[in-house]
Write a protein that holds these residues in place. Structure first.
Motif, short mmCIF file in Angstrom:
data_model
loop_
_atom_site.label_atom_id
_atom_site.label_comp_id
_atom_site.label_asym_id
_atom_site.label_seq_id
_atom_site.Cartn_x
_atom_site.Cartn_y
_atom_site.Cartn_z
N GLU A 37 -4.30 1.24 -46.99
CA GLU A 37 -2.85 1.44 -47.06
C GLU A 37 -2.22 1.31 -45.67
N ARG A 38 -2.94 1.78 -44.66
CA ARG A 38 -2.44 1.69 -43.29
C ARG A 38 -3.54 1.15 -42.40
N GLY A 39 -3.18 0.23 -41.53
CA GLY A 39 -4.16 -0.35 -40.62
C GLY A 39 -4.79 -1.61 -41.19
N ASP A 40 -5.89 -2.01 -40.56
CA ASP A 40 -6.51 -3.28 -40.90
C ASP A 40 -8.03 -3.14 -40.83
N VAL A 41 -8.73 -3.70 -41.83
CA VAL A 41 -10.18 -3.76 -41.84
C VAL A 41 -10.57 -5.21 -42.10
N ARG A 42 -11.45 -5.74 -41.26
CA ARG A 42 -11.86 -7.14 -41.38
C ARG A 42 -13.38 -7.25 -41.35
N LEU A 43 -13.89 -8.22 -42.11
CA LEU A 43 -15.30 -8.55 -42.07
C LEU A 43 -15.54 -9.60 -40.99
N ARG A 44 -16.68 -9.48 -40.32
CA ARG A 44 -17.02 -10.43 -39.27
C ARG A 44 -18.20 -11.28 -39.71
N ASP A 45 -19.26 -11.30 -38.95
CA ASP A 45 -20.39 -12.19 -39.26
C ASP A 45 -21.19 -11.70 -40.45
N VAL A 46 -21.79 -12.65 -41.18
CA VAL A 46 -22.62 -12.37 -42.35
C VAL A 46 -24.05 -12.80 -42.03
N ARG A 47 -25.01 -11.90 -42.25
CA ARG A 47 -26.41 -12.21 -41.96
C ARG A 47 -27.27 -11.88 -43.17
N VAL A 48 -28.21 -12.77 -43.47
CA VAL A 48 -29.20 -12.51 -44.51
C VAL A 48 -30.45 -11.98 -43.81
N LYS A 57 -34.13 -9.28 -44.06
CA LYS A 57 -35.27 -9.09 -44.94
C LYS A 57 -34.93 -8.14 -46.09
N ASP A 58 -34.11 -7.10 -45.80
CA ASP A 58 -33.82 -6.11 -46.83
C ASP A 58 -32.54 -6.38 -47.60
N GLY A 59 -31.74 -7.36 -47.16
CA GLY A 59 -30.52 -7.65 -47.90
C GLY A 59 -29.53 -8.45 -47.08
N VAL A 60 -28.31 -8.50 -47.57
CA VAL A 60 -27.21 -9.20 -46.90
C VAL A 60 -26.39 -8.17 -46.13
N ARG A 61 -26.26 -8.38 -44.83
CA ARG A 61 -25.53 -7.43 -43.99
C ARG A 61 -24.29 -8.11 -43.42
N VAL A 62 -23.15 -7.43 -43.55
CA VAL A 62 -21.88 -7.97 -43.07
C VAL A 62 -21.27 -6.97 -42.10
N ARG A 63 -20.96 -7.42 -40.91
CA ARG A 63 -20.34 -6.53 -39.91
C ARG A 63 -18.84 -6.40 -40.18
#
Length: 361
Positions: free
Chosen positions: A331-342, A344-350
């Motif tokens: 509702e207030r502010g901003d959240v953004r996804l950065r790099d995506v990495r595959v 060993k245990d899963g998909v991680r997104v910063r």
């Protein structure tokens, strides 16, 4: 006349102290011990205050975010009460498990807010907080994916090259067909993650392979083992060569076909050649079945299976294997996804955030 020691010597002896003793030491020891005890009590009280605040914050986030369970909250910095009095926290780390995202659940969202500015009512309550900066990551765990999507009997894993590999079986028209596919994961926009599915392949036993699409290499084709089995079985070979459309696509001369249909020796000679095997593998059995409904059964294939396969288009299969998700917009502010990495245990997104606010601040 008796000898008397000099006054200075007498007084000098009185001023002597036994070796190893320091004047006032017992008092110093008691004072230091008292300070240590007081510091321990204050530190213990500070830790209890932190635990209480973390518990209250977890409950508040659970209610605000409509979560199934309270997230883990860890308040950094020491002492906590001094930070609270100054209405400013050094850092707060929040870990939220199992956040719903489209057709899958995120295994974990973990984020650390830095330099929080609090809106408090003294020590009794915190009305809200402003978060100038936030960083963390989203983990889409393969273990959770495999458990959650287990009904499809498809398992996901990293292929070591930045892609996700899907392997398993799919029920199609009463048959269990083996599935293979690869997914490329990439960021889409500021808050989304997209999945591009490629290399989709369904194996019908060892006889045929289905690849959705309209290219020459796609569709339903006999495998090398399937074409070899066809060549060994005269009845199936005759059924295939009896279809004019098959003969035209294979490019076999009509005279050669007529001889093969009437002479087992000629049939074996024709079907036993490497050229025939290659030509048979190039036939799209789905296309042939449309104009020749009896052909699939003559080849030992279930017509119902072929009909169901024709409905498994690339978009349909891709939707079944999609791992895409999108973070909700704050509702207030901003959240953004950065790099995506595959990994060993899963998909991680910063992820990164700024200008966020919680509560009434």
């Amino acid at each position: 006349m008796p000898h008397r020691p000099a006054e200075g010597r007498r007084h000098g002896r009185r001023r002597r102290r036994r070796p190893g003793r320091i004047s006032g030491l017992p008092w110093v020891v008691k004072a230091v011990a008292g300070l240590l005890v007081a510091a321990g009590v204050v530190g213990l009280g500070d830790r209890w205050a932190v635990l209480y605040a973390e518990h209250r914050a977890g409950d508040a986030l659970k209610e605000q975010l409509d979560l199934a369970a309270a997230p883990e909250v860890e308040i950094g910095g020491f002492p906590f009460l001094t930070q609270l009095a100054g209405e400013r926290l050094e850092s707060v780390r929040v870990t939220v498990p199992d956040v719903a995202a489209d057709r899958v659940s995120l295994a974990r969202v973990s984020a650390t807010a830095h330099d929080l500015r609090l809106d408090t009512d003294g020590f009794t309550s915190v009305r809200g907080a402003r978060v100038p900066r936030l960083d963390g990551d989203v983990l889409l765990s393969f273990a959770d994916l495999n458990r959650e999507l287990g009904a499809s009997q498809v398992e996901f894993s990293g292929d070591g090259g930045g892609r996700v590999r899907a392997r398993g079986t799919l029920p199609v028209a009463g048959h269990e067909v083996r599935l293979r596919a690869e997914a490329r994961i990439e960021r889409q926009g500021a808050r989304g993650v997209a999945t591009e599915i490629g290399g989709m392949r369904l194996d019908i036993g060892d006889m045929a392979t289905y690849r959705p699409g309209s290219r020459a290499s796609q569709g339903l084709h006999l495998t090398a083992k399937g074409s070899a089995a066809l060549a060994r079985e005269a009845g199936r070979a005759r059924a295939l060569l009896a279809v004019p459309a098959v003969v035209r696509r294979m490019g076999v001369p009509d005279a050669t076909v007529r001889e093969a249909l009437n002479d087992d020796g000629k049939l074996a000679e024709l079907t036993g050649s490497p050229r025939f095997a290659r030509q048979a593998q190039g036939l799209n059995l789905l296309d042939l079945a449309l104009g020749n409904p009896a052909l699939p059964r003559a080849l030992g294939l279930d017509p119902g299976l072929l009909e169901a396969l024709s409905r498994l288009t690339r978009p349909v299969l891709a939707d079944r294997l999609s791992l895409a998700f999108e973070l909700p917009e704050p509702e207030r502010g901003d959240v953004r996804l950065r790099d995506v990495r595959v990994e060993k245990d899963g998909v991680r997104v910063r992820l990164e955030g700024s200008g966020l606010a919680v509560g009434g601040s």
